[in-house]
Every structure is written in C-alpha cells, then in structure tokens.
Motif scaffolding. Sequence first.
Motif, PDB file in Angstrom:
ATOM      1  N   GLU A  17       0.564  -0.933  -0.009  1.00 36.22           N
ATOM      2  CA  GLU A  17      -0.088   0.121  -0.112  1.00 36.22           C
ATOM      3  C   GLU A  17       1.020   1.260  -0.156  1.00 36.22           C
ATOM      4  O   GLU A  17      -0.029   2.534  -0.146  1.00 36.22           O
ATOM      5  CB  GLU A  17      -0.665   0.073   1.331  1.00 36.22           C
ATOM      6  CG  GLU A  17      -2.024  -0.688   1.259  1.00 36.22           C
ATOM      7  CD  GLU A  17      -2.813  -1.376   2.359  1.00 36.22           C
ATOM      8  OE1 GLU A  17      -2.869  -0.004   3.455  1.00 36.22           O
ATOM      9  OE2 GLU A  17      -3.672  -2.007   2.395  1.00 36.22           O
ATOM     10  N   ALA A  18       2.251   1.047   0.153  1.00 37.09           N
ATOM     11  CA  ALA A  18       3.370   2.104   1.011  1.00 37.09           C
ATOM     12  C   ALA A  18       3.407   2.597  -1.290  1.00 37.09           C
ATOM     13  O   ALA A  18       4.789   3.263  -1.352  1.00 37.09           O
ATOM     14  CB  ALA A  18       4.289   2.016   1.077  1.00 37.09           C
ATOM     15  N   VAL A  19       2.614   2.861  -1.904  1.00 32.44           N
ATOM     16  CA  VAL A  19       2.433   3.193  -3.833  1.00 32.44           C
ATOM     17  C   VAL A  19       2.986   5.018  -3.091  1.00 32.44           C
ATOM     18  O   VAL A  19       4.161   5.484  -3.920  1.00 32.44           O
ATOM     19  CB  VAL A  19       1.458   3.369  -4.012  1.00 32.44           C
ATOM     20  CG1 VAL A  19       1.826   4.203  -5.464  1.00 32.44           C
ATOM     21  CG2 VAL A  19       1.368   1.729  -4.054  1.00 32.44           C
ATOM     22  N   SER A  73      10.026  -6.375  12.121  1.00 32.33           N
ATOM     23  CA  SER A  73       9.138  -6.816  12.187  1.00 32.33           C
ATOM     24  C   SER A  73       8.470  -6.499  12.862  1.00 32.33           C
ATOM     25  O   SER A  73       8.948  -5.542  14.001  1.00 32.33           O
ATOM     26  CB  SER A  73       9.302  -8.553  12.765  1.00 32.33           C
ATOM     27  OG  SER A  73       8.240  -9.639  13.478  1.00 32.33           O
ATOM     28  N   ARG A  74       6.523  -7.160  12.711  1.00 30.47           N
ATOM     29  CA  ARG A  74       5.987  -6.013  14.616  1.00 30.47           C
ATOM     30  C   ARG A  74       5.877  -4.637  14.073  1.00 30.47           C
ATOM     31  O   ARG A  74       5.307  -3.941  15.429  1.00 30.47           O
ATOM     32  CB  ARG A  74       5.677  -6.385  15.700  1.00 30.47           C
ATOM     33  CG  ARG A  74       5.781  -8.243  15.272  1.00 30.47           C
ATOM     34  CD  ARG A  74       6.039  -8.659  16.988  1.00 30.47           C
ATOM     35  NE  ARG A  74       5.673 -10.329  17.022  1.00 30.47           N
ATOM     36  CZ  ARG A  74       6.229 -11.097  17.912  1.00 30.47           C
ATOM     37  NH1 ARG A  74       7.015  -9.879  19.400  1.00 30.47           N
ATOM     38  NH2 ARG A  74       6.143 -11.685  18.022  1.00 30.47           N
ATOM     39  N   ALA A  75       6.509  -3.879  12.877  1.00 33.63           N
ATOM     40  CA  ALA A  75       5.925  -2.655  12.783  1.00 33.63           C
ATOM     41  C   ALA A  75       5.326  -2.587  11.551  1.00 33.63           C
ATOM     42  O   ALA A  75       5.349  -3.213  10.548  1.00 33.63           O
ATOM     43  CB  ALA A  75       7.606  -1.939  12.954  1.00 33.63           C
ATOM     44  N   LYS A  76       4.116  -1.225  11.757  1.00 31.45           N
ATOM     45  CA  LYS A  76       3.788  -0.317  10.949  1.00 31.45           C
ATOM     46  C   LYS A  76       4.698   0.638  10.132  1.00 31.45           C
ATOM     47  O   LYS A  76       3.759   1.056   8.773  1.00 31.45           O
ATOM     48  CB  LYS A  76       2.352   0.368  11.139  1.00 31.45           C
ATOM     49  CG  LYS A  76       0.927  -0.758  12.746  1.00 31.45           C
ATOM     50  CD  LYS A  76       0.467  -0.343  12.734  1.00 31.45           C
ATOM     51  CE  LYS A  76      -0.671  -1.439  13.662  1.00 31.45           C
ATOM     52  NZ  LYS A  76      -1.089  -0.837  14.222  1.00 31.45           N
ATOM     53  N   ASN A  77       5.490   0.956  10.300  1.00 35.39           N
ATOM     54  CA  ASN A  77       6.953   1.871   9.489  1.00 35.39           C
ATOM     55  C   ASN A  77       6.838   1.136   8.461  1.00 35.39           C
ATOM     56  O   ASN A  77       8.263   0.958   8.657  1.00 35.39           O
ATOM     57  CB  ASN A  77       7.093   2.992  10.382  1.00 35.39           C
ATOM     58  CG  ASN A  77       7.582   3.852   9.934  1.00 35.39           C
ATOM     59  OD1 ASN A  77       6.923   4.802   8.722  1.00 35.39           O
ATOM     60  ND2 ASN A  77       8.745   4.132  10.097  1.00 35.39           N
ATOM     61  N   VAL A  78       6.840   1.812   7.733  1.00 32.24           N
ATOM     62  CA  VAL A  78       7.490   1.481   5.830  1.00 32.24           C
ATOM     63  C   VAL A  78       7.974   2.679   5.837  1.00 32.24           C
ATOM     64  O   VAL A  78       8.295   3.364   5.487  1.00 32.24           O
ATOM     65  CB  VAL A  78       6.593   1.240   5.151  1.00 32.24           C
ATOM     66  CG1 VAL A  78       7.155   0.771   4.096  1.00 32.24           C
ATOM     67  CG2 VAL A  78       5.100   0.559   5.192  1.00 32.24           C
TER      68      VAL A  78
END
Length: 302
Positions: A17-19, A73-78
């Motif tokens: 989703e990080a377009v 891992s387990r992080a939401k920051n791309v």
Amino acid sequence: MSAATTRSRTPDRLCAEAVDLARTAAEEAAAPSVVGEHVSAVAEGDRVVTHFFECKDPGYRGWRWAVTVTRASRAKNVTLDETVLLPGDDALLAPEWVPWSERLRPGDMGPGDLLPTDAEDLRLEPGWSGEDAPPPNSVVSTEMAELVEAEDADVTDRAVVPVRGSITSVAEELGMRRARVLSRYGLHSAADRWDESFGAKTPMAQAAPASCVSCGFLVAIGGSLGQAFGICANEFGPADGHLVSLSYGCGGHSEAAVMPKPLRPAPPVLDSMATDEFPLRPAPDTGSVPPADLPAADLGHS
C-alpha cells in the motif's frame, strides 16, 4: 512449498500500500515528469516489496523505476530501501560489450593506428634469438667460435654492418633476425585465408581457361608459401597485386585463346569526280508505247 516460501511470494499489505512513498522516492531520484503510472508490486521477501513505475524518459524506452520498500517485524512504519532504474521486457538495451580484439576486422586499421600483438599469439613463434655462441658439444670449429665471439662485440652496435658470411649476416639474409616469426599455425591460417579469396574454388577460377601455375603474369615468391602461391602481375586481372593460389585462374591468362577479329565490311566505293545524269523524261525509244502515240508537248500532270 514451505510456509516461509509462501510468505515471501505474498506481498506484505502495508508495503504494497506504500505506493505514494515509492513514487516520492522515484521522483526524488529522477524528476516528476519522467515517473509514469504505477505498473506493479512484486514481493522480494518477507515484508519487502518492490514497486515498479513507468519511465517516460525518451532515452529509456521500456525501462521502469523500481523502488523497494520494507518494514521491520511487528512494525507498521514502512521505510525506503533503494531506488533504481531497471530494464523491462521490451527495453532498449545496449549490445553486449565485445573486446576490441574480437571486434577488429580486416581493413579497420588506418594511418597512425597501433595494433598490439598478444605475447601468446598462436600465429607467431620465437625467431632467432641473436645468440651466436654454439651450443655445448657443438661440432663448430674453434676458429668459428672465435669468429662468433668477435662478431658478438660488433652486433652490440647496431650501426655496424654484420660481416658477410658470418652467422649474423646469414640470419639477416634469411630474414631470421626477428624476435618472432610465423608459426606453422600462422602459415596455415594465412594460406587458408588467401585460398578462400583467390583459390581454386572461387567462381572466377572455375570459369578460367587455365590455372595461374602456367600463366606468364605470375610472379614467383620464395619460402614454403611459394610452393602454393604467387603474385598476380596482370593489371587487367581481378587479382592484380594480390597473392593468388597456383590453382587460381581468370580470363586474363597469358595463354588464353586469342579471340578472332570481327569481319569488317568493305569500304563503300564512291566516285566523287563524275556526275550522274537523271533524265526528266524517258527516251523516245524506250517503253512499251510507240513513239507516234506520244503527245507532241508536255500537257501537264495528267
């Protein structure tokens, strides 16, 4: 298929989703005007996705901007991993690089060009080393050995001309005073190359009345190549000035049949000193009409 492999081929949702993040990175690396539409997103591994964007640069037709994003891992920051320009399936690519030694073709060299020869060139072999000293247990006489020693001192000075009849002079006359000479492989490869151009299998030789071995325009050469080749000296021949095989031939053979001269018509006989008479009326005593029936005067056309 293991679970790890399945996870690596399934794009991570947050990374996929990080377009916008990927587009911003591509525009910073290039320019906004050359980054086109989003093409696809490919999973490179666990939580690693590469976004592909169309490249609008005219010089890179078919290329794509590839922006790789990842997250811990387990992080939401791309976060951004790398940005590169990669060729697509229909990309315009440069041809595969070929070394100059393989790109060089006969006739490519021009004035001032240098062609270094490989030290291990199979076409060459070591020539005369310049050592005049006889090998151990040689049958050379003592006088000859003394002559060689005296000559060695003279050879060190290149301005000194070798004494006639000495080993150095004989080697110079034979063309052996060279660091390297043609090897048997070099001779055979040259002979095959020349025979392909001016040999017995060429169309010109197949239609020739005779071979070059019996032609008066053939100039003989020395050495082992002289047993199979010579130089053509016929200025009207197709191989003038070239090394030709003795089995080659052309229509310019010195003993070709002489063509008969074409027959010329006899010159016309013209008498320009006399005049020809052209009577306006027939003579009275000629024709089938009796003279009595002819009109007394000319009454006109009819």
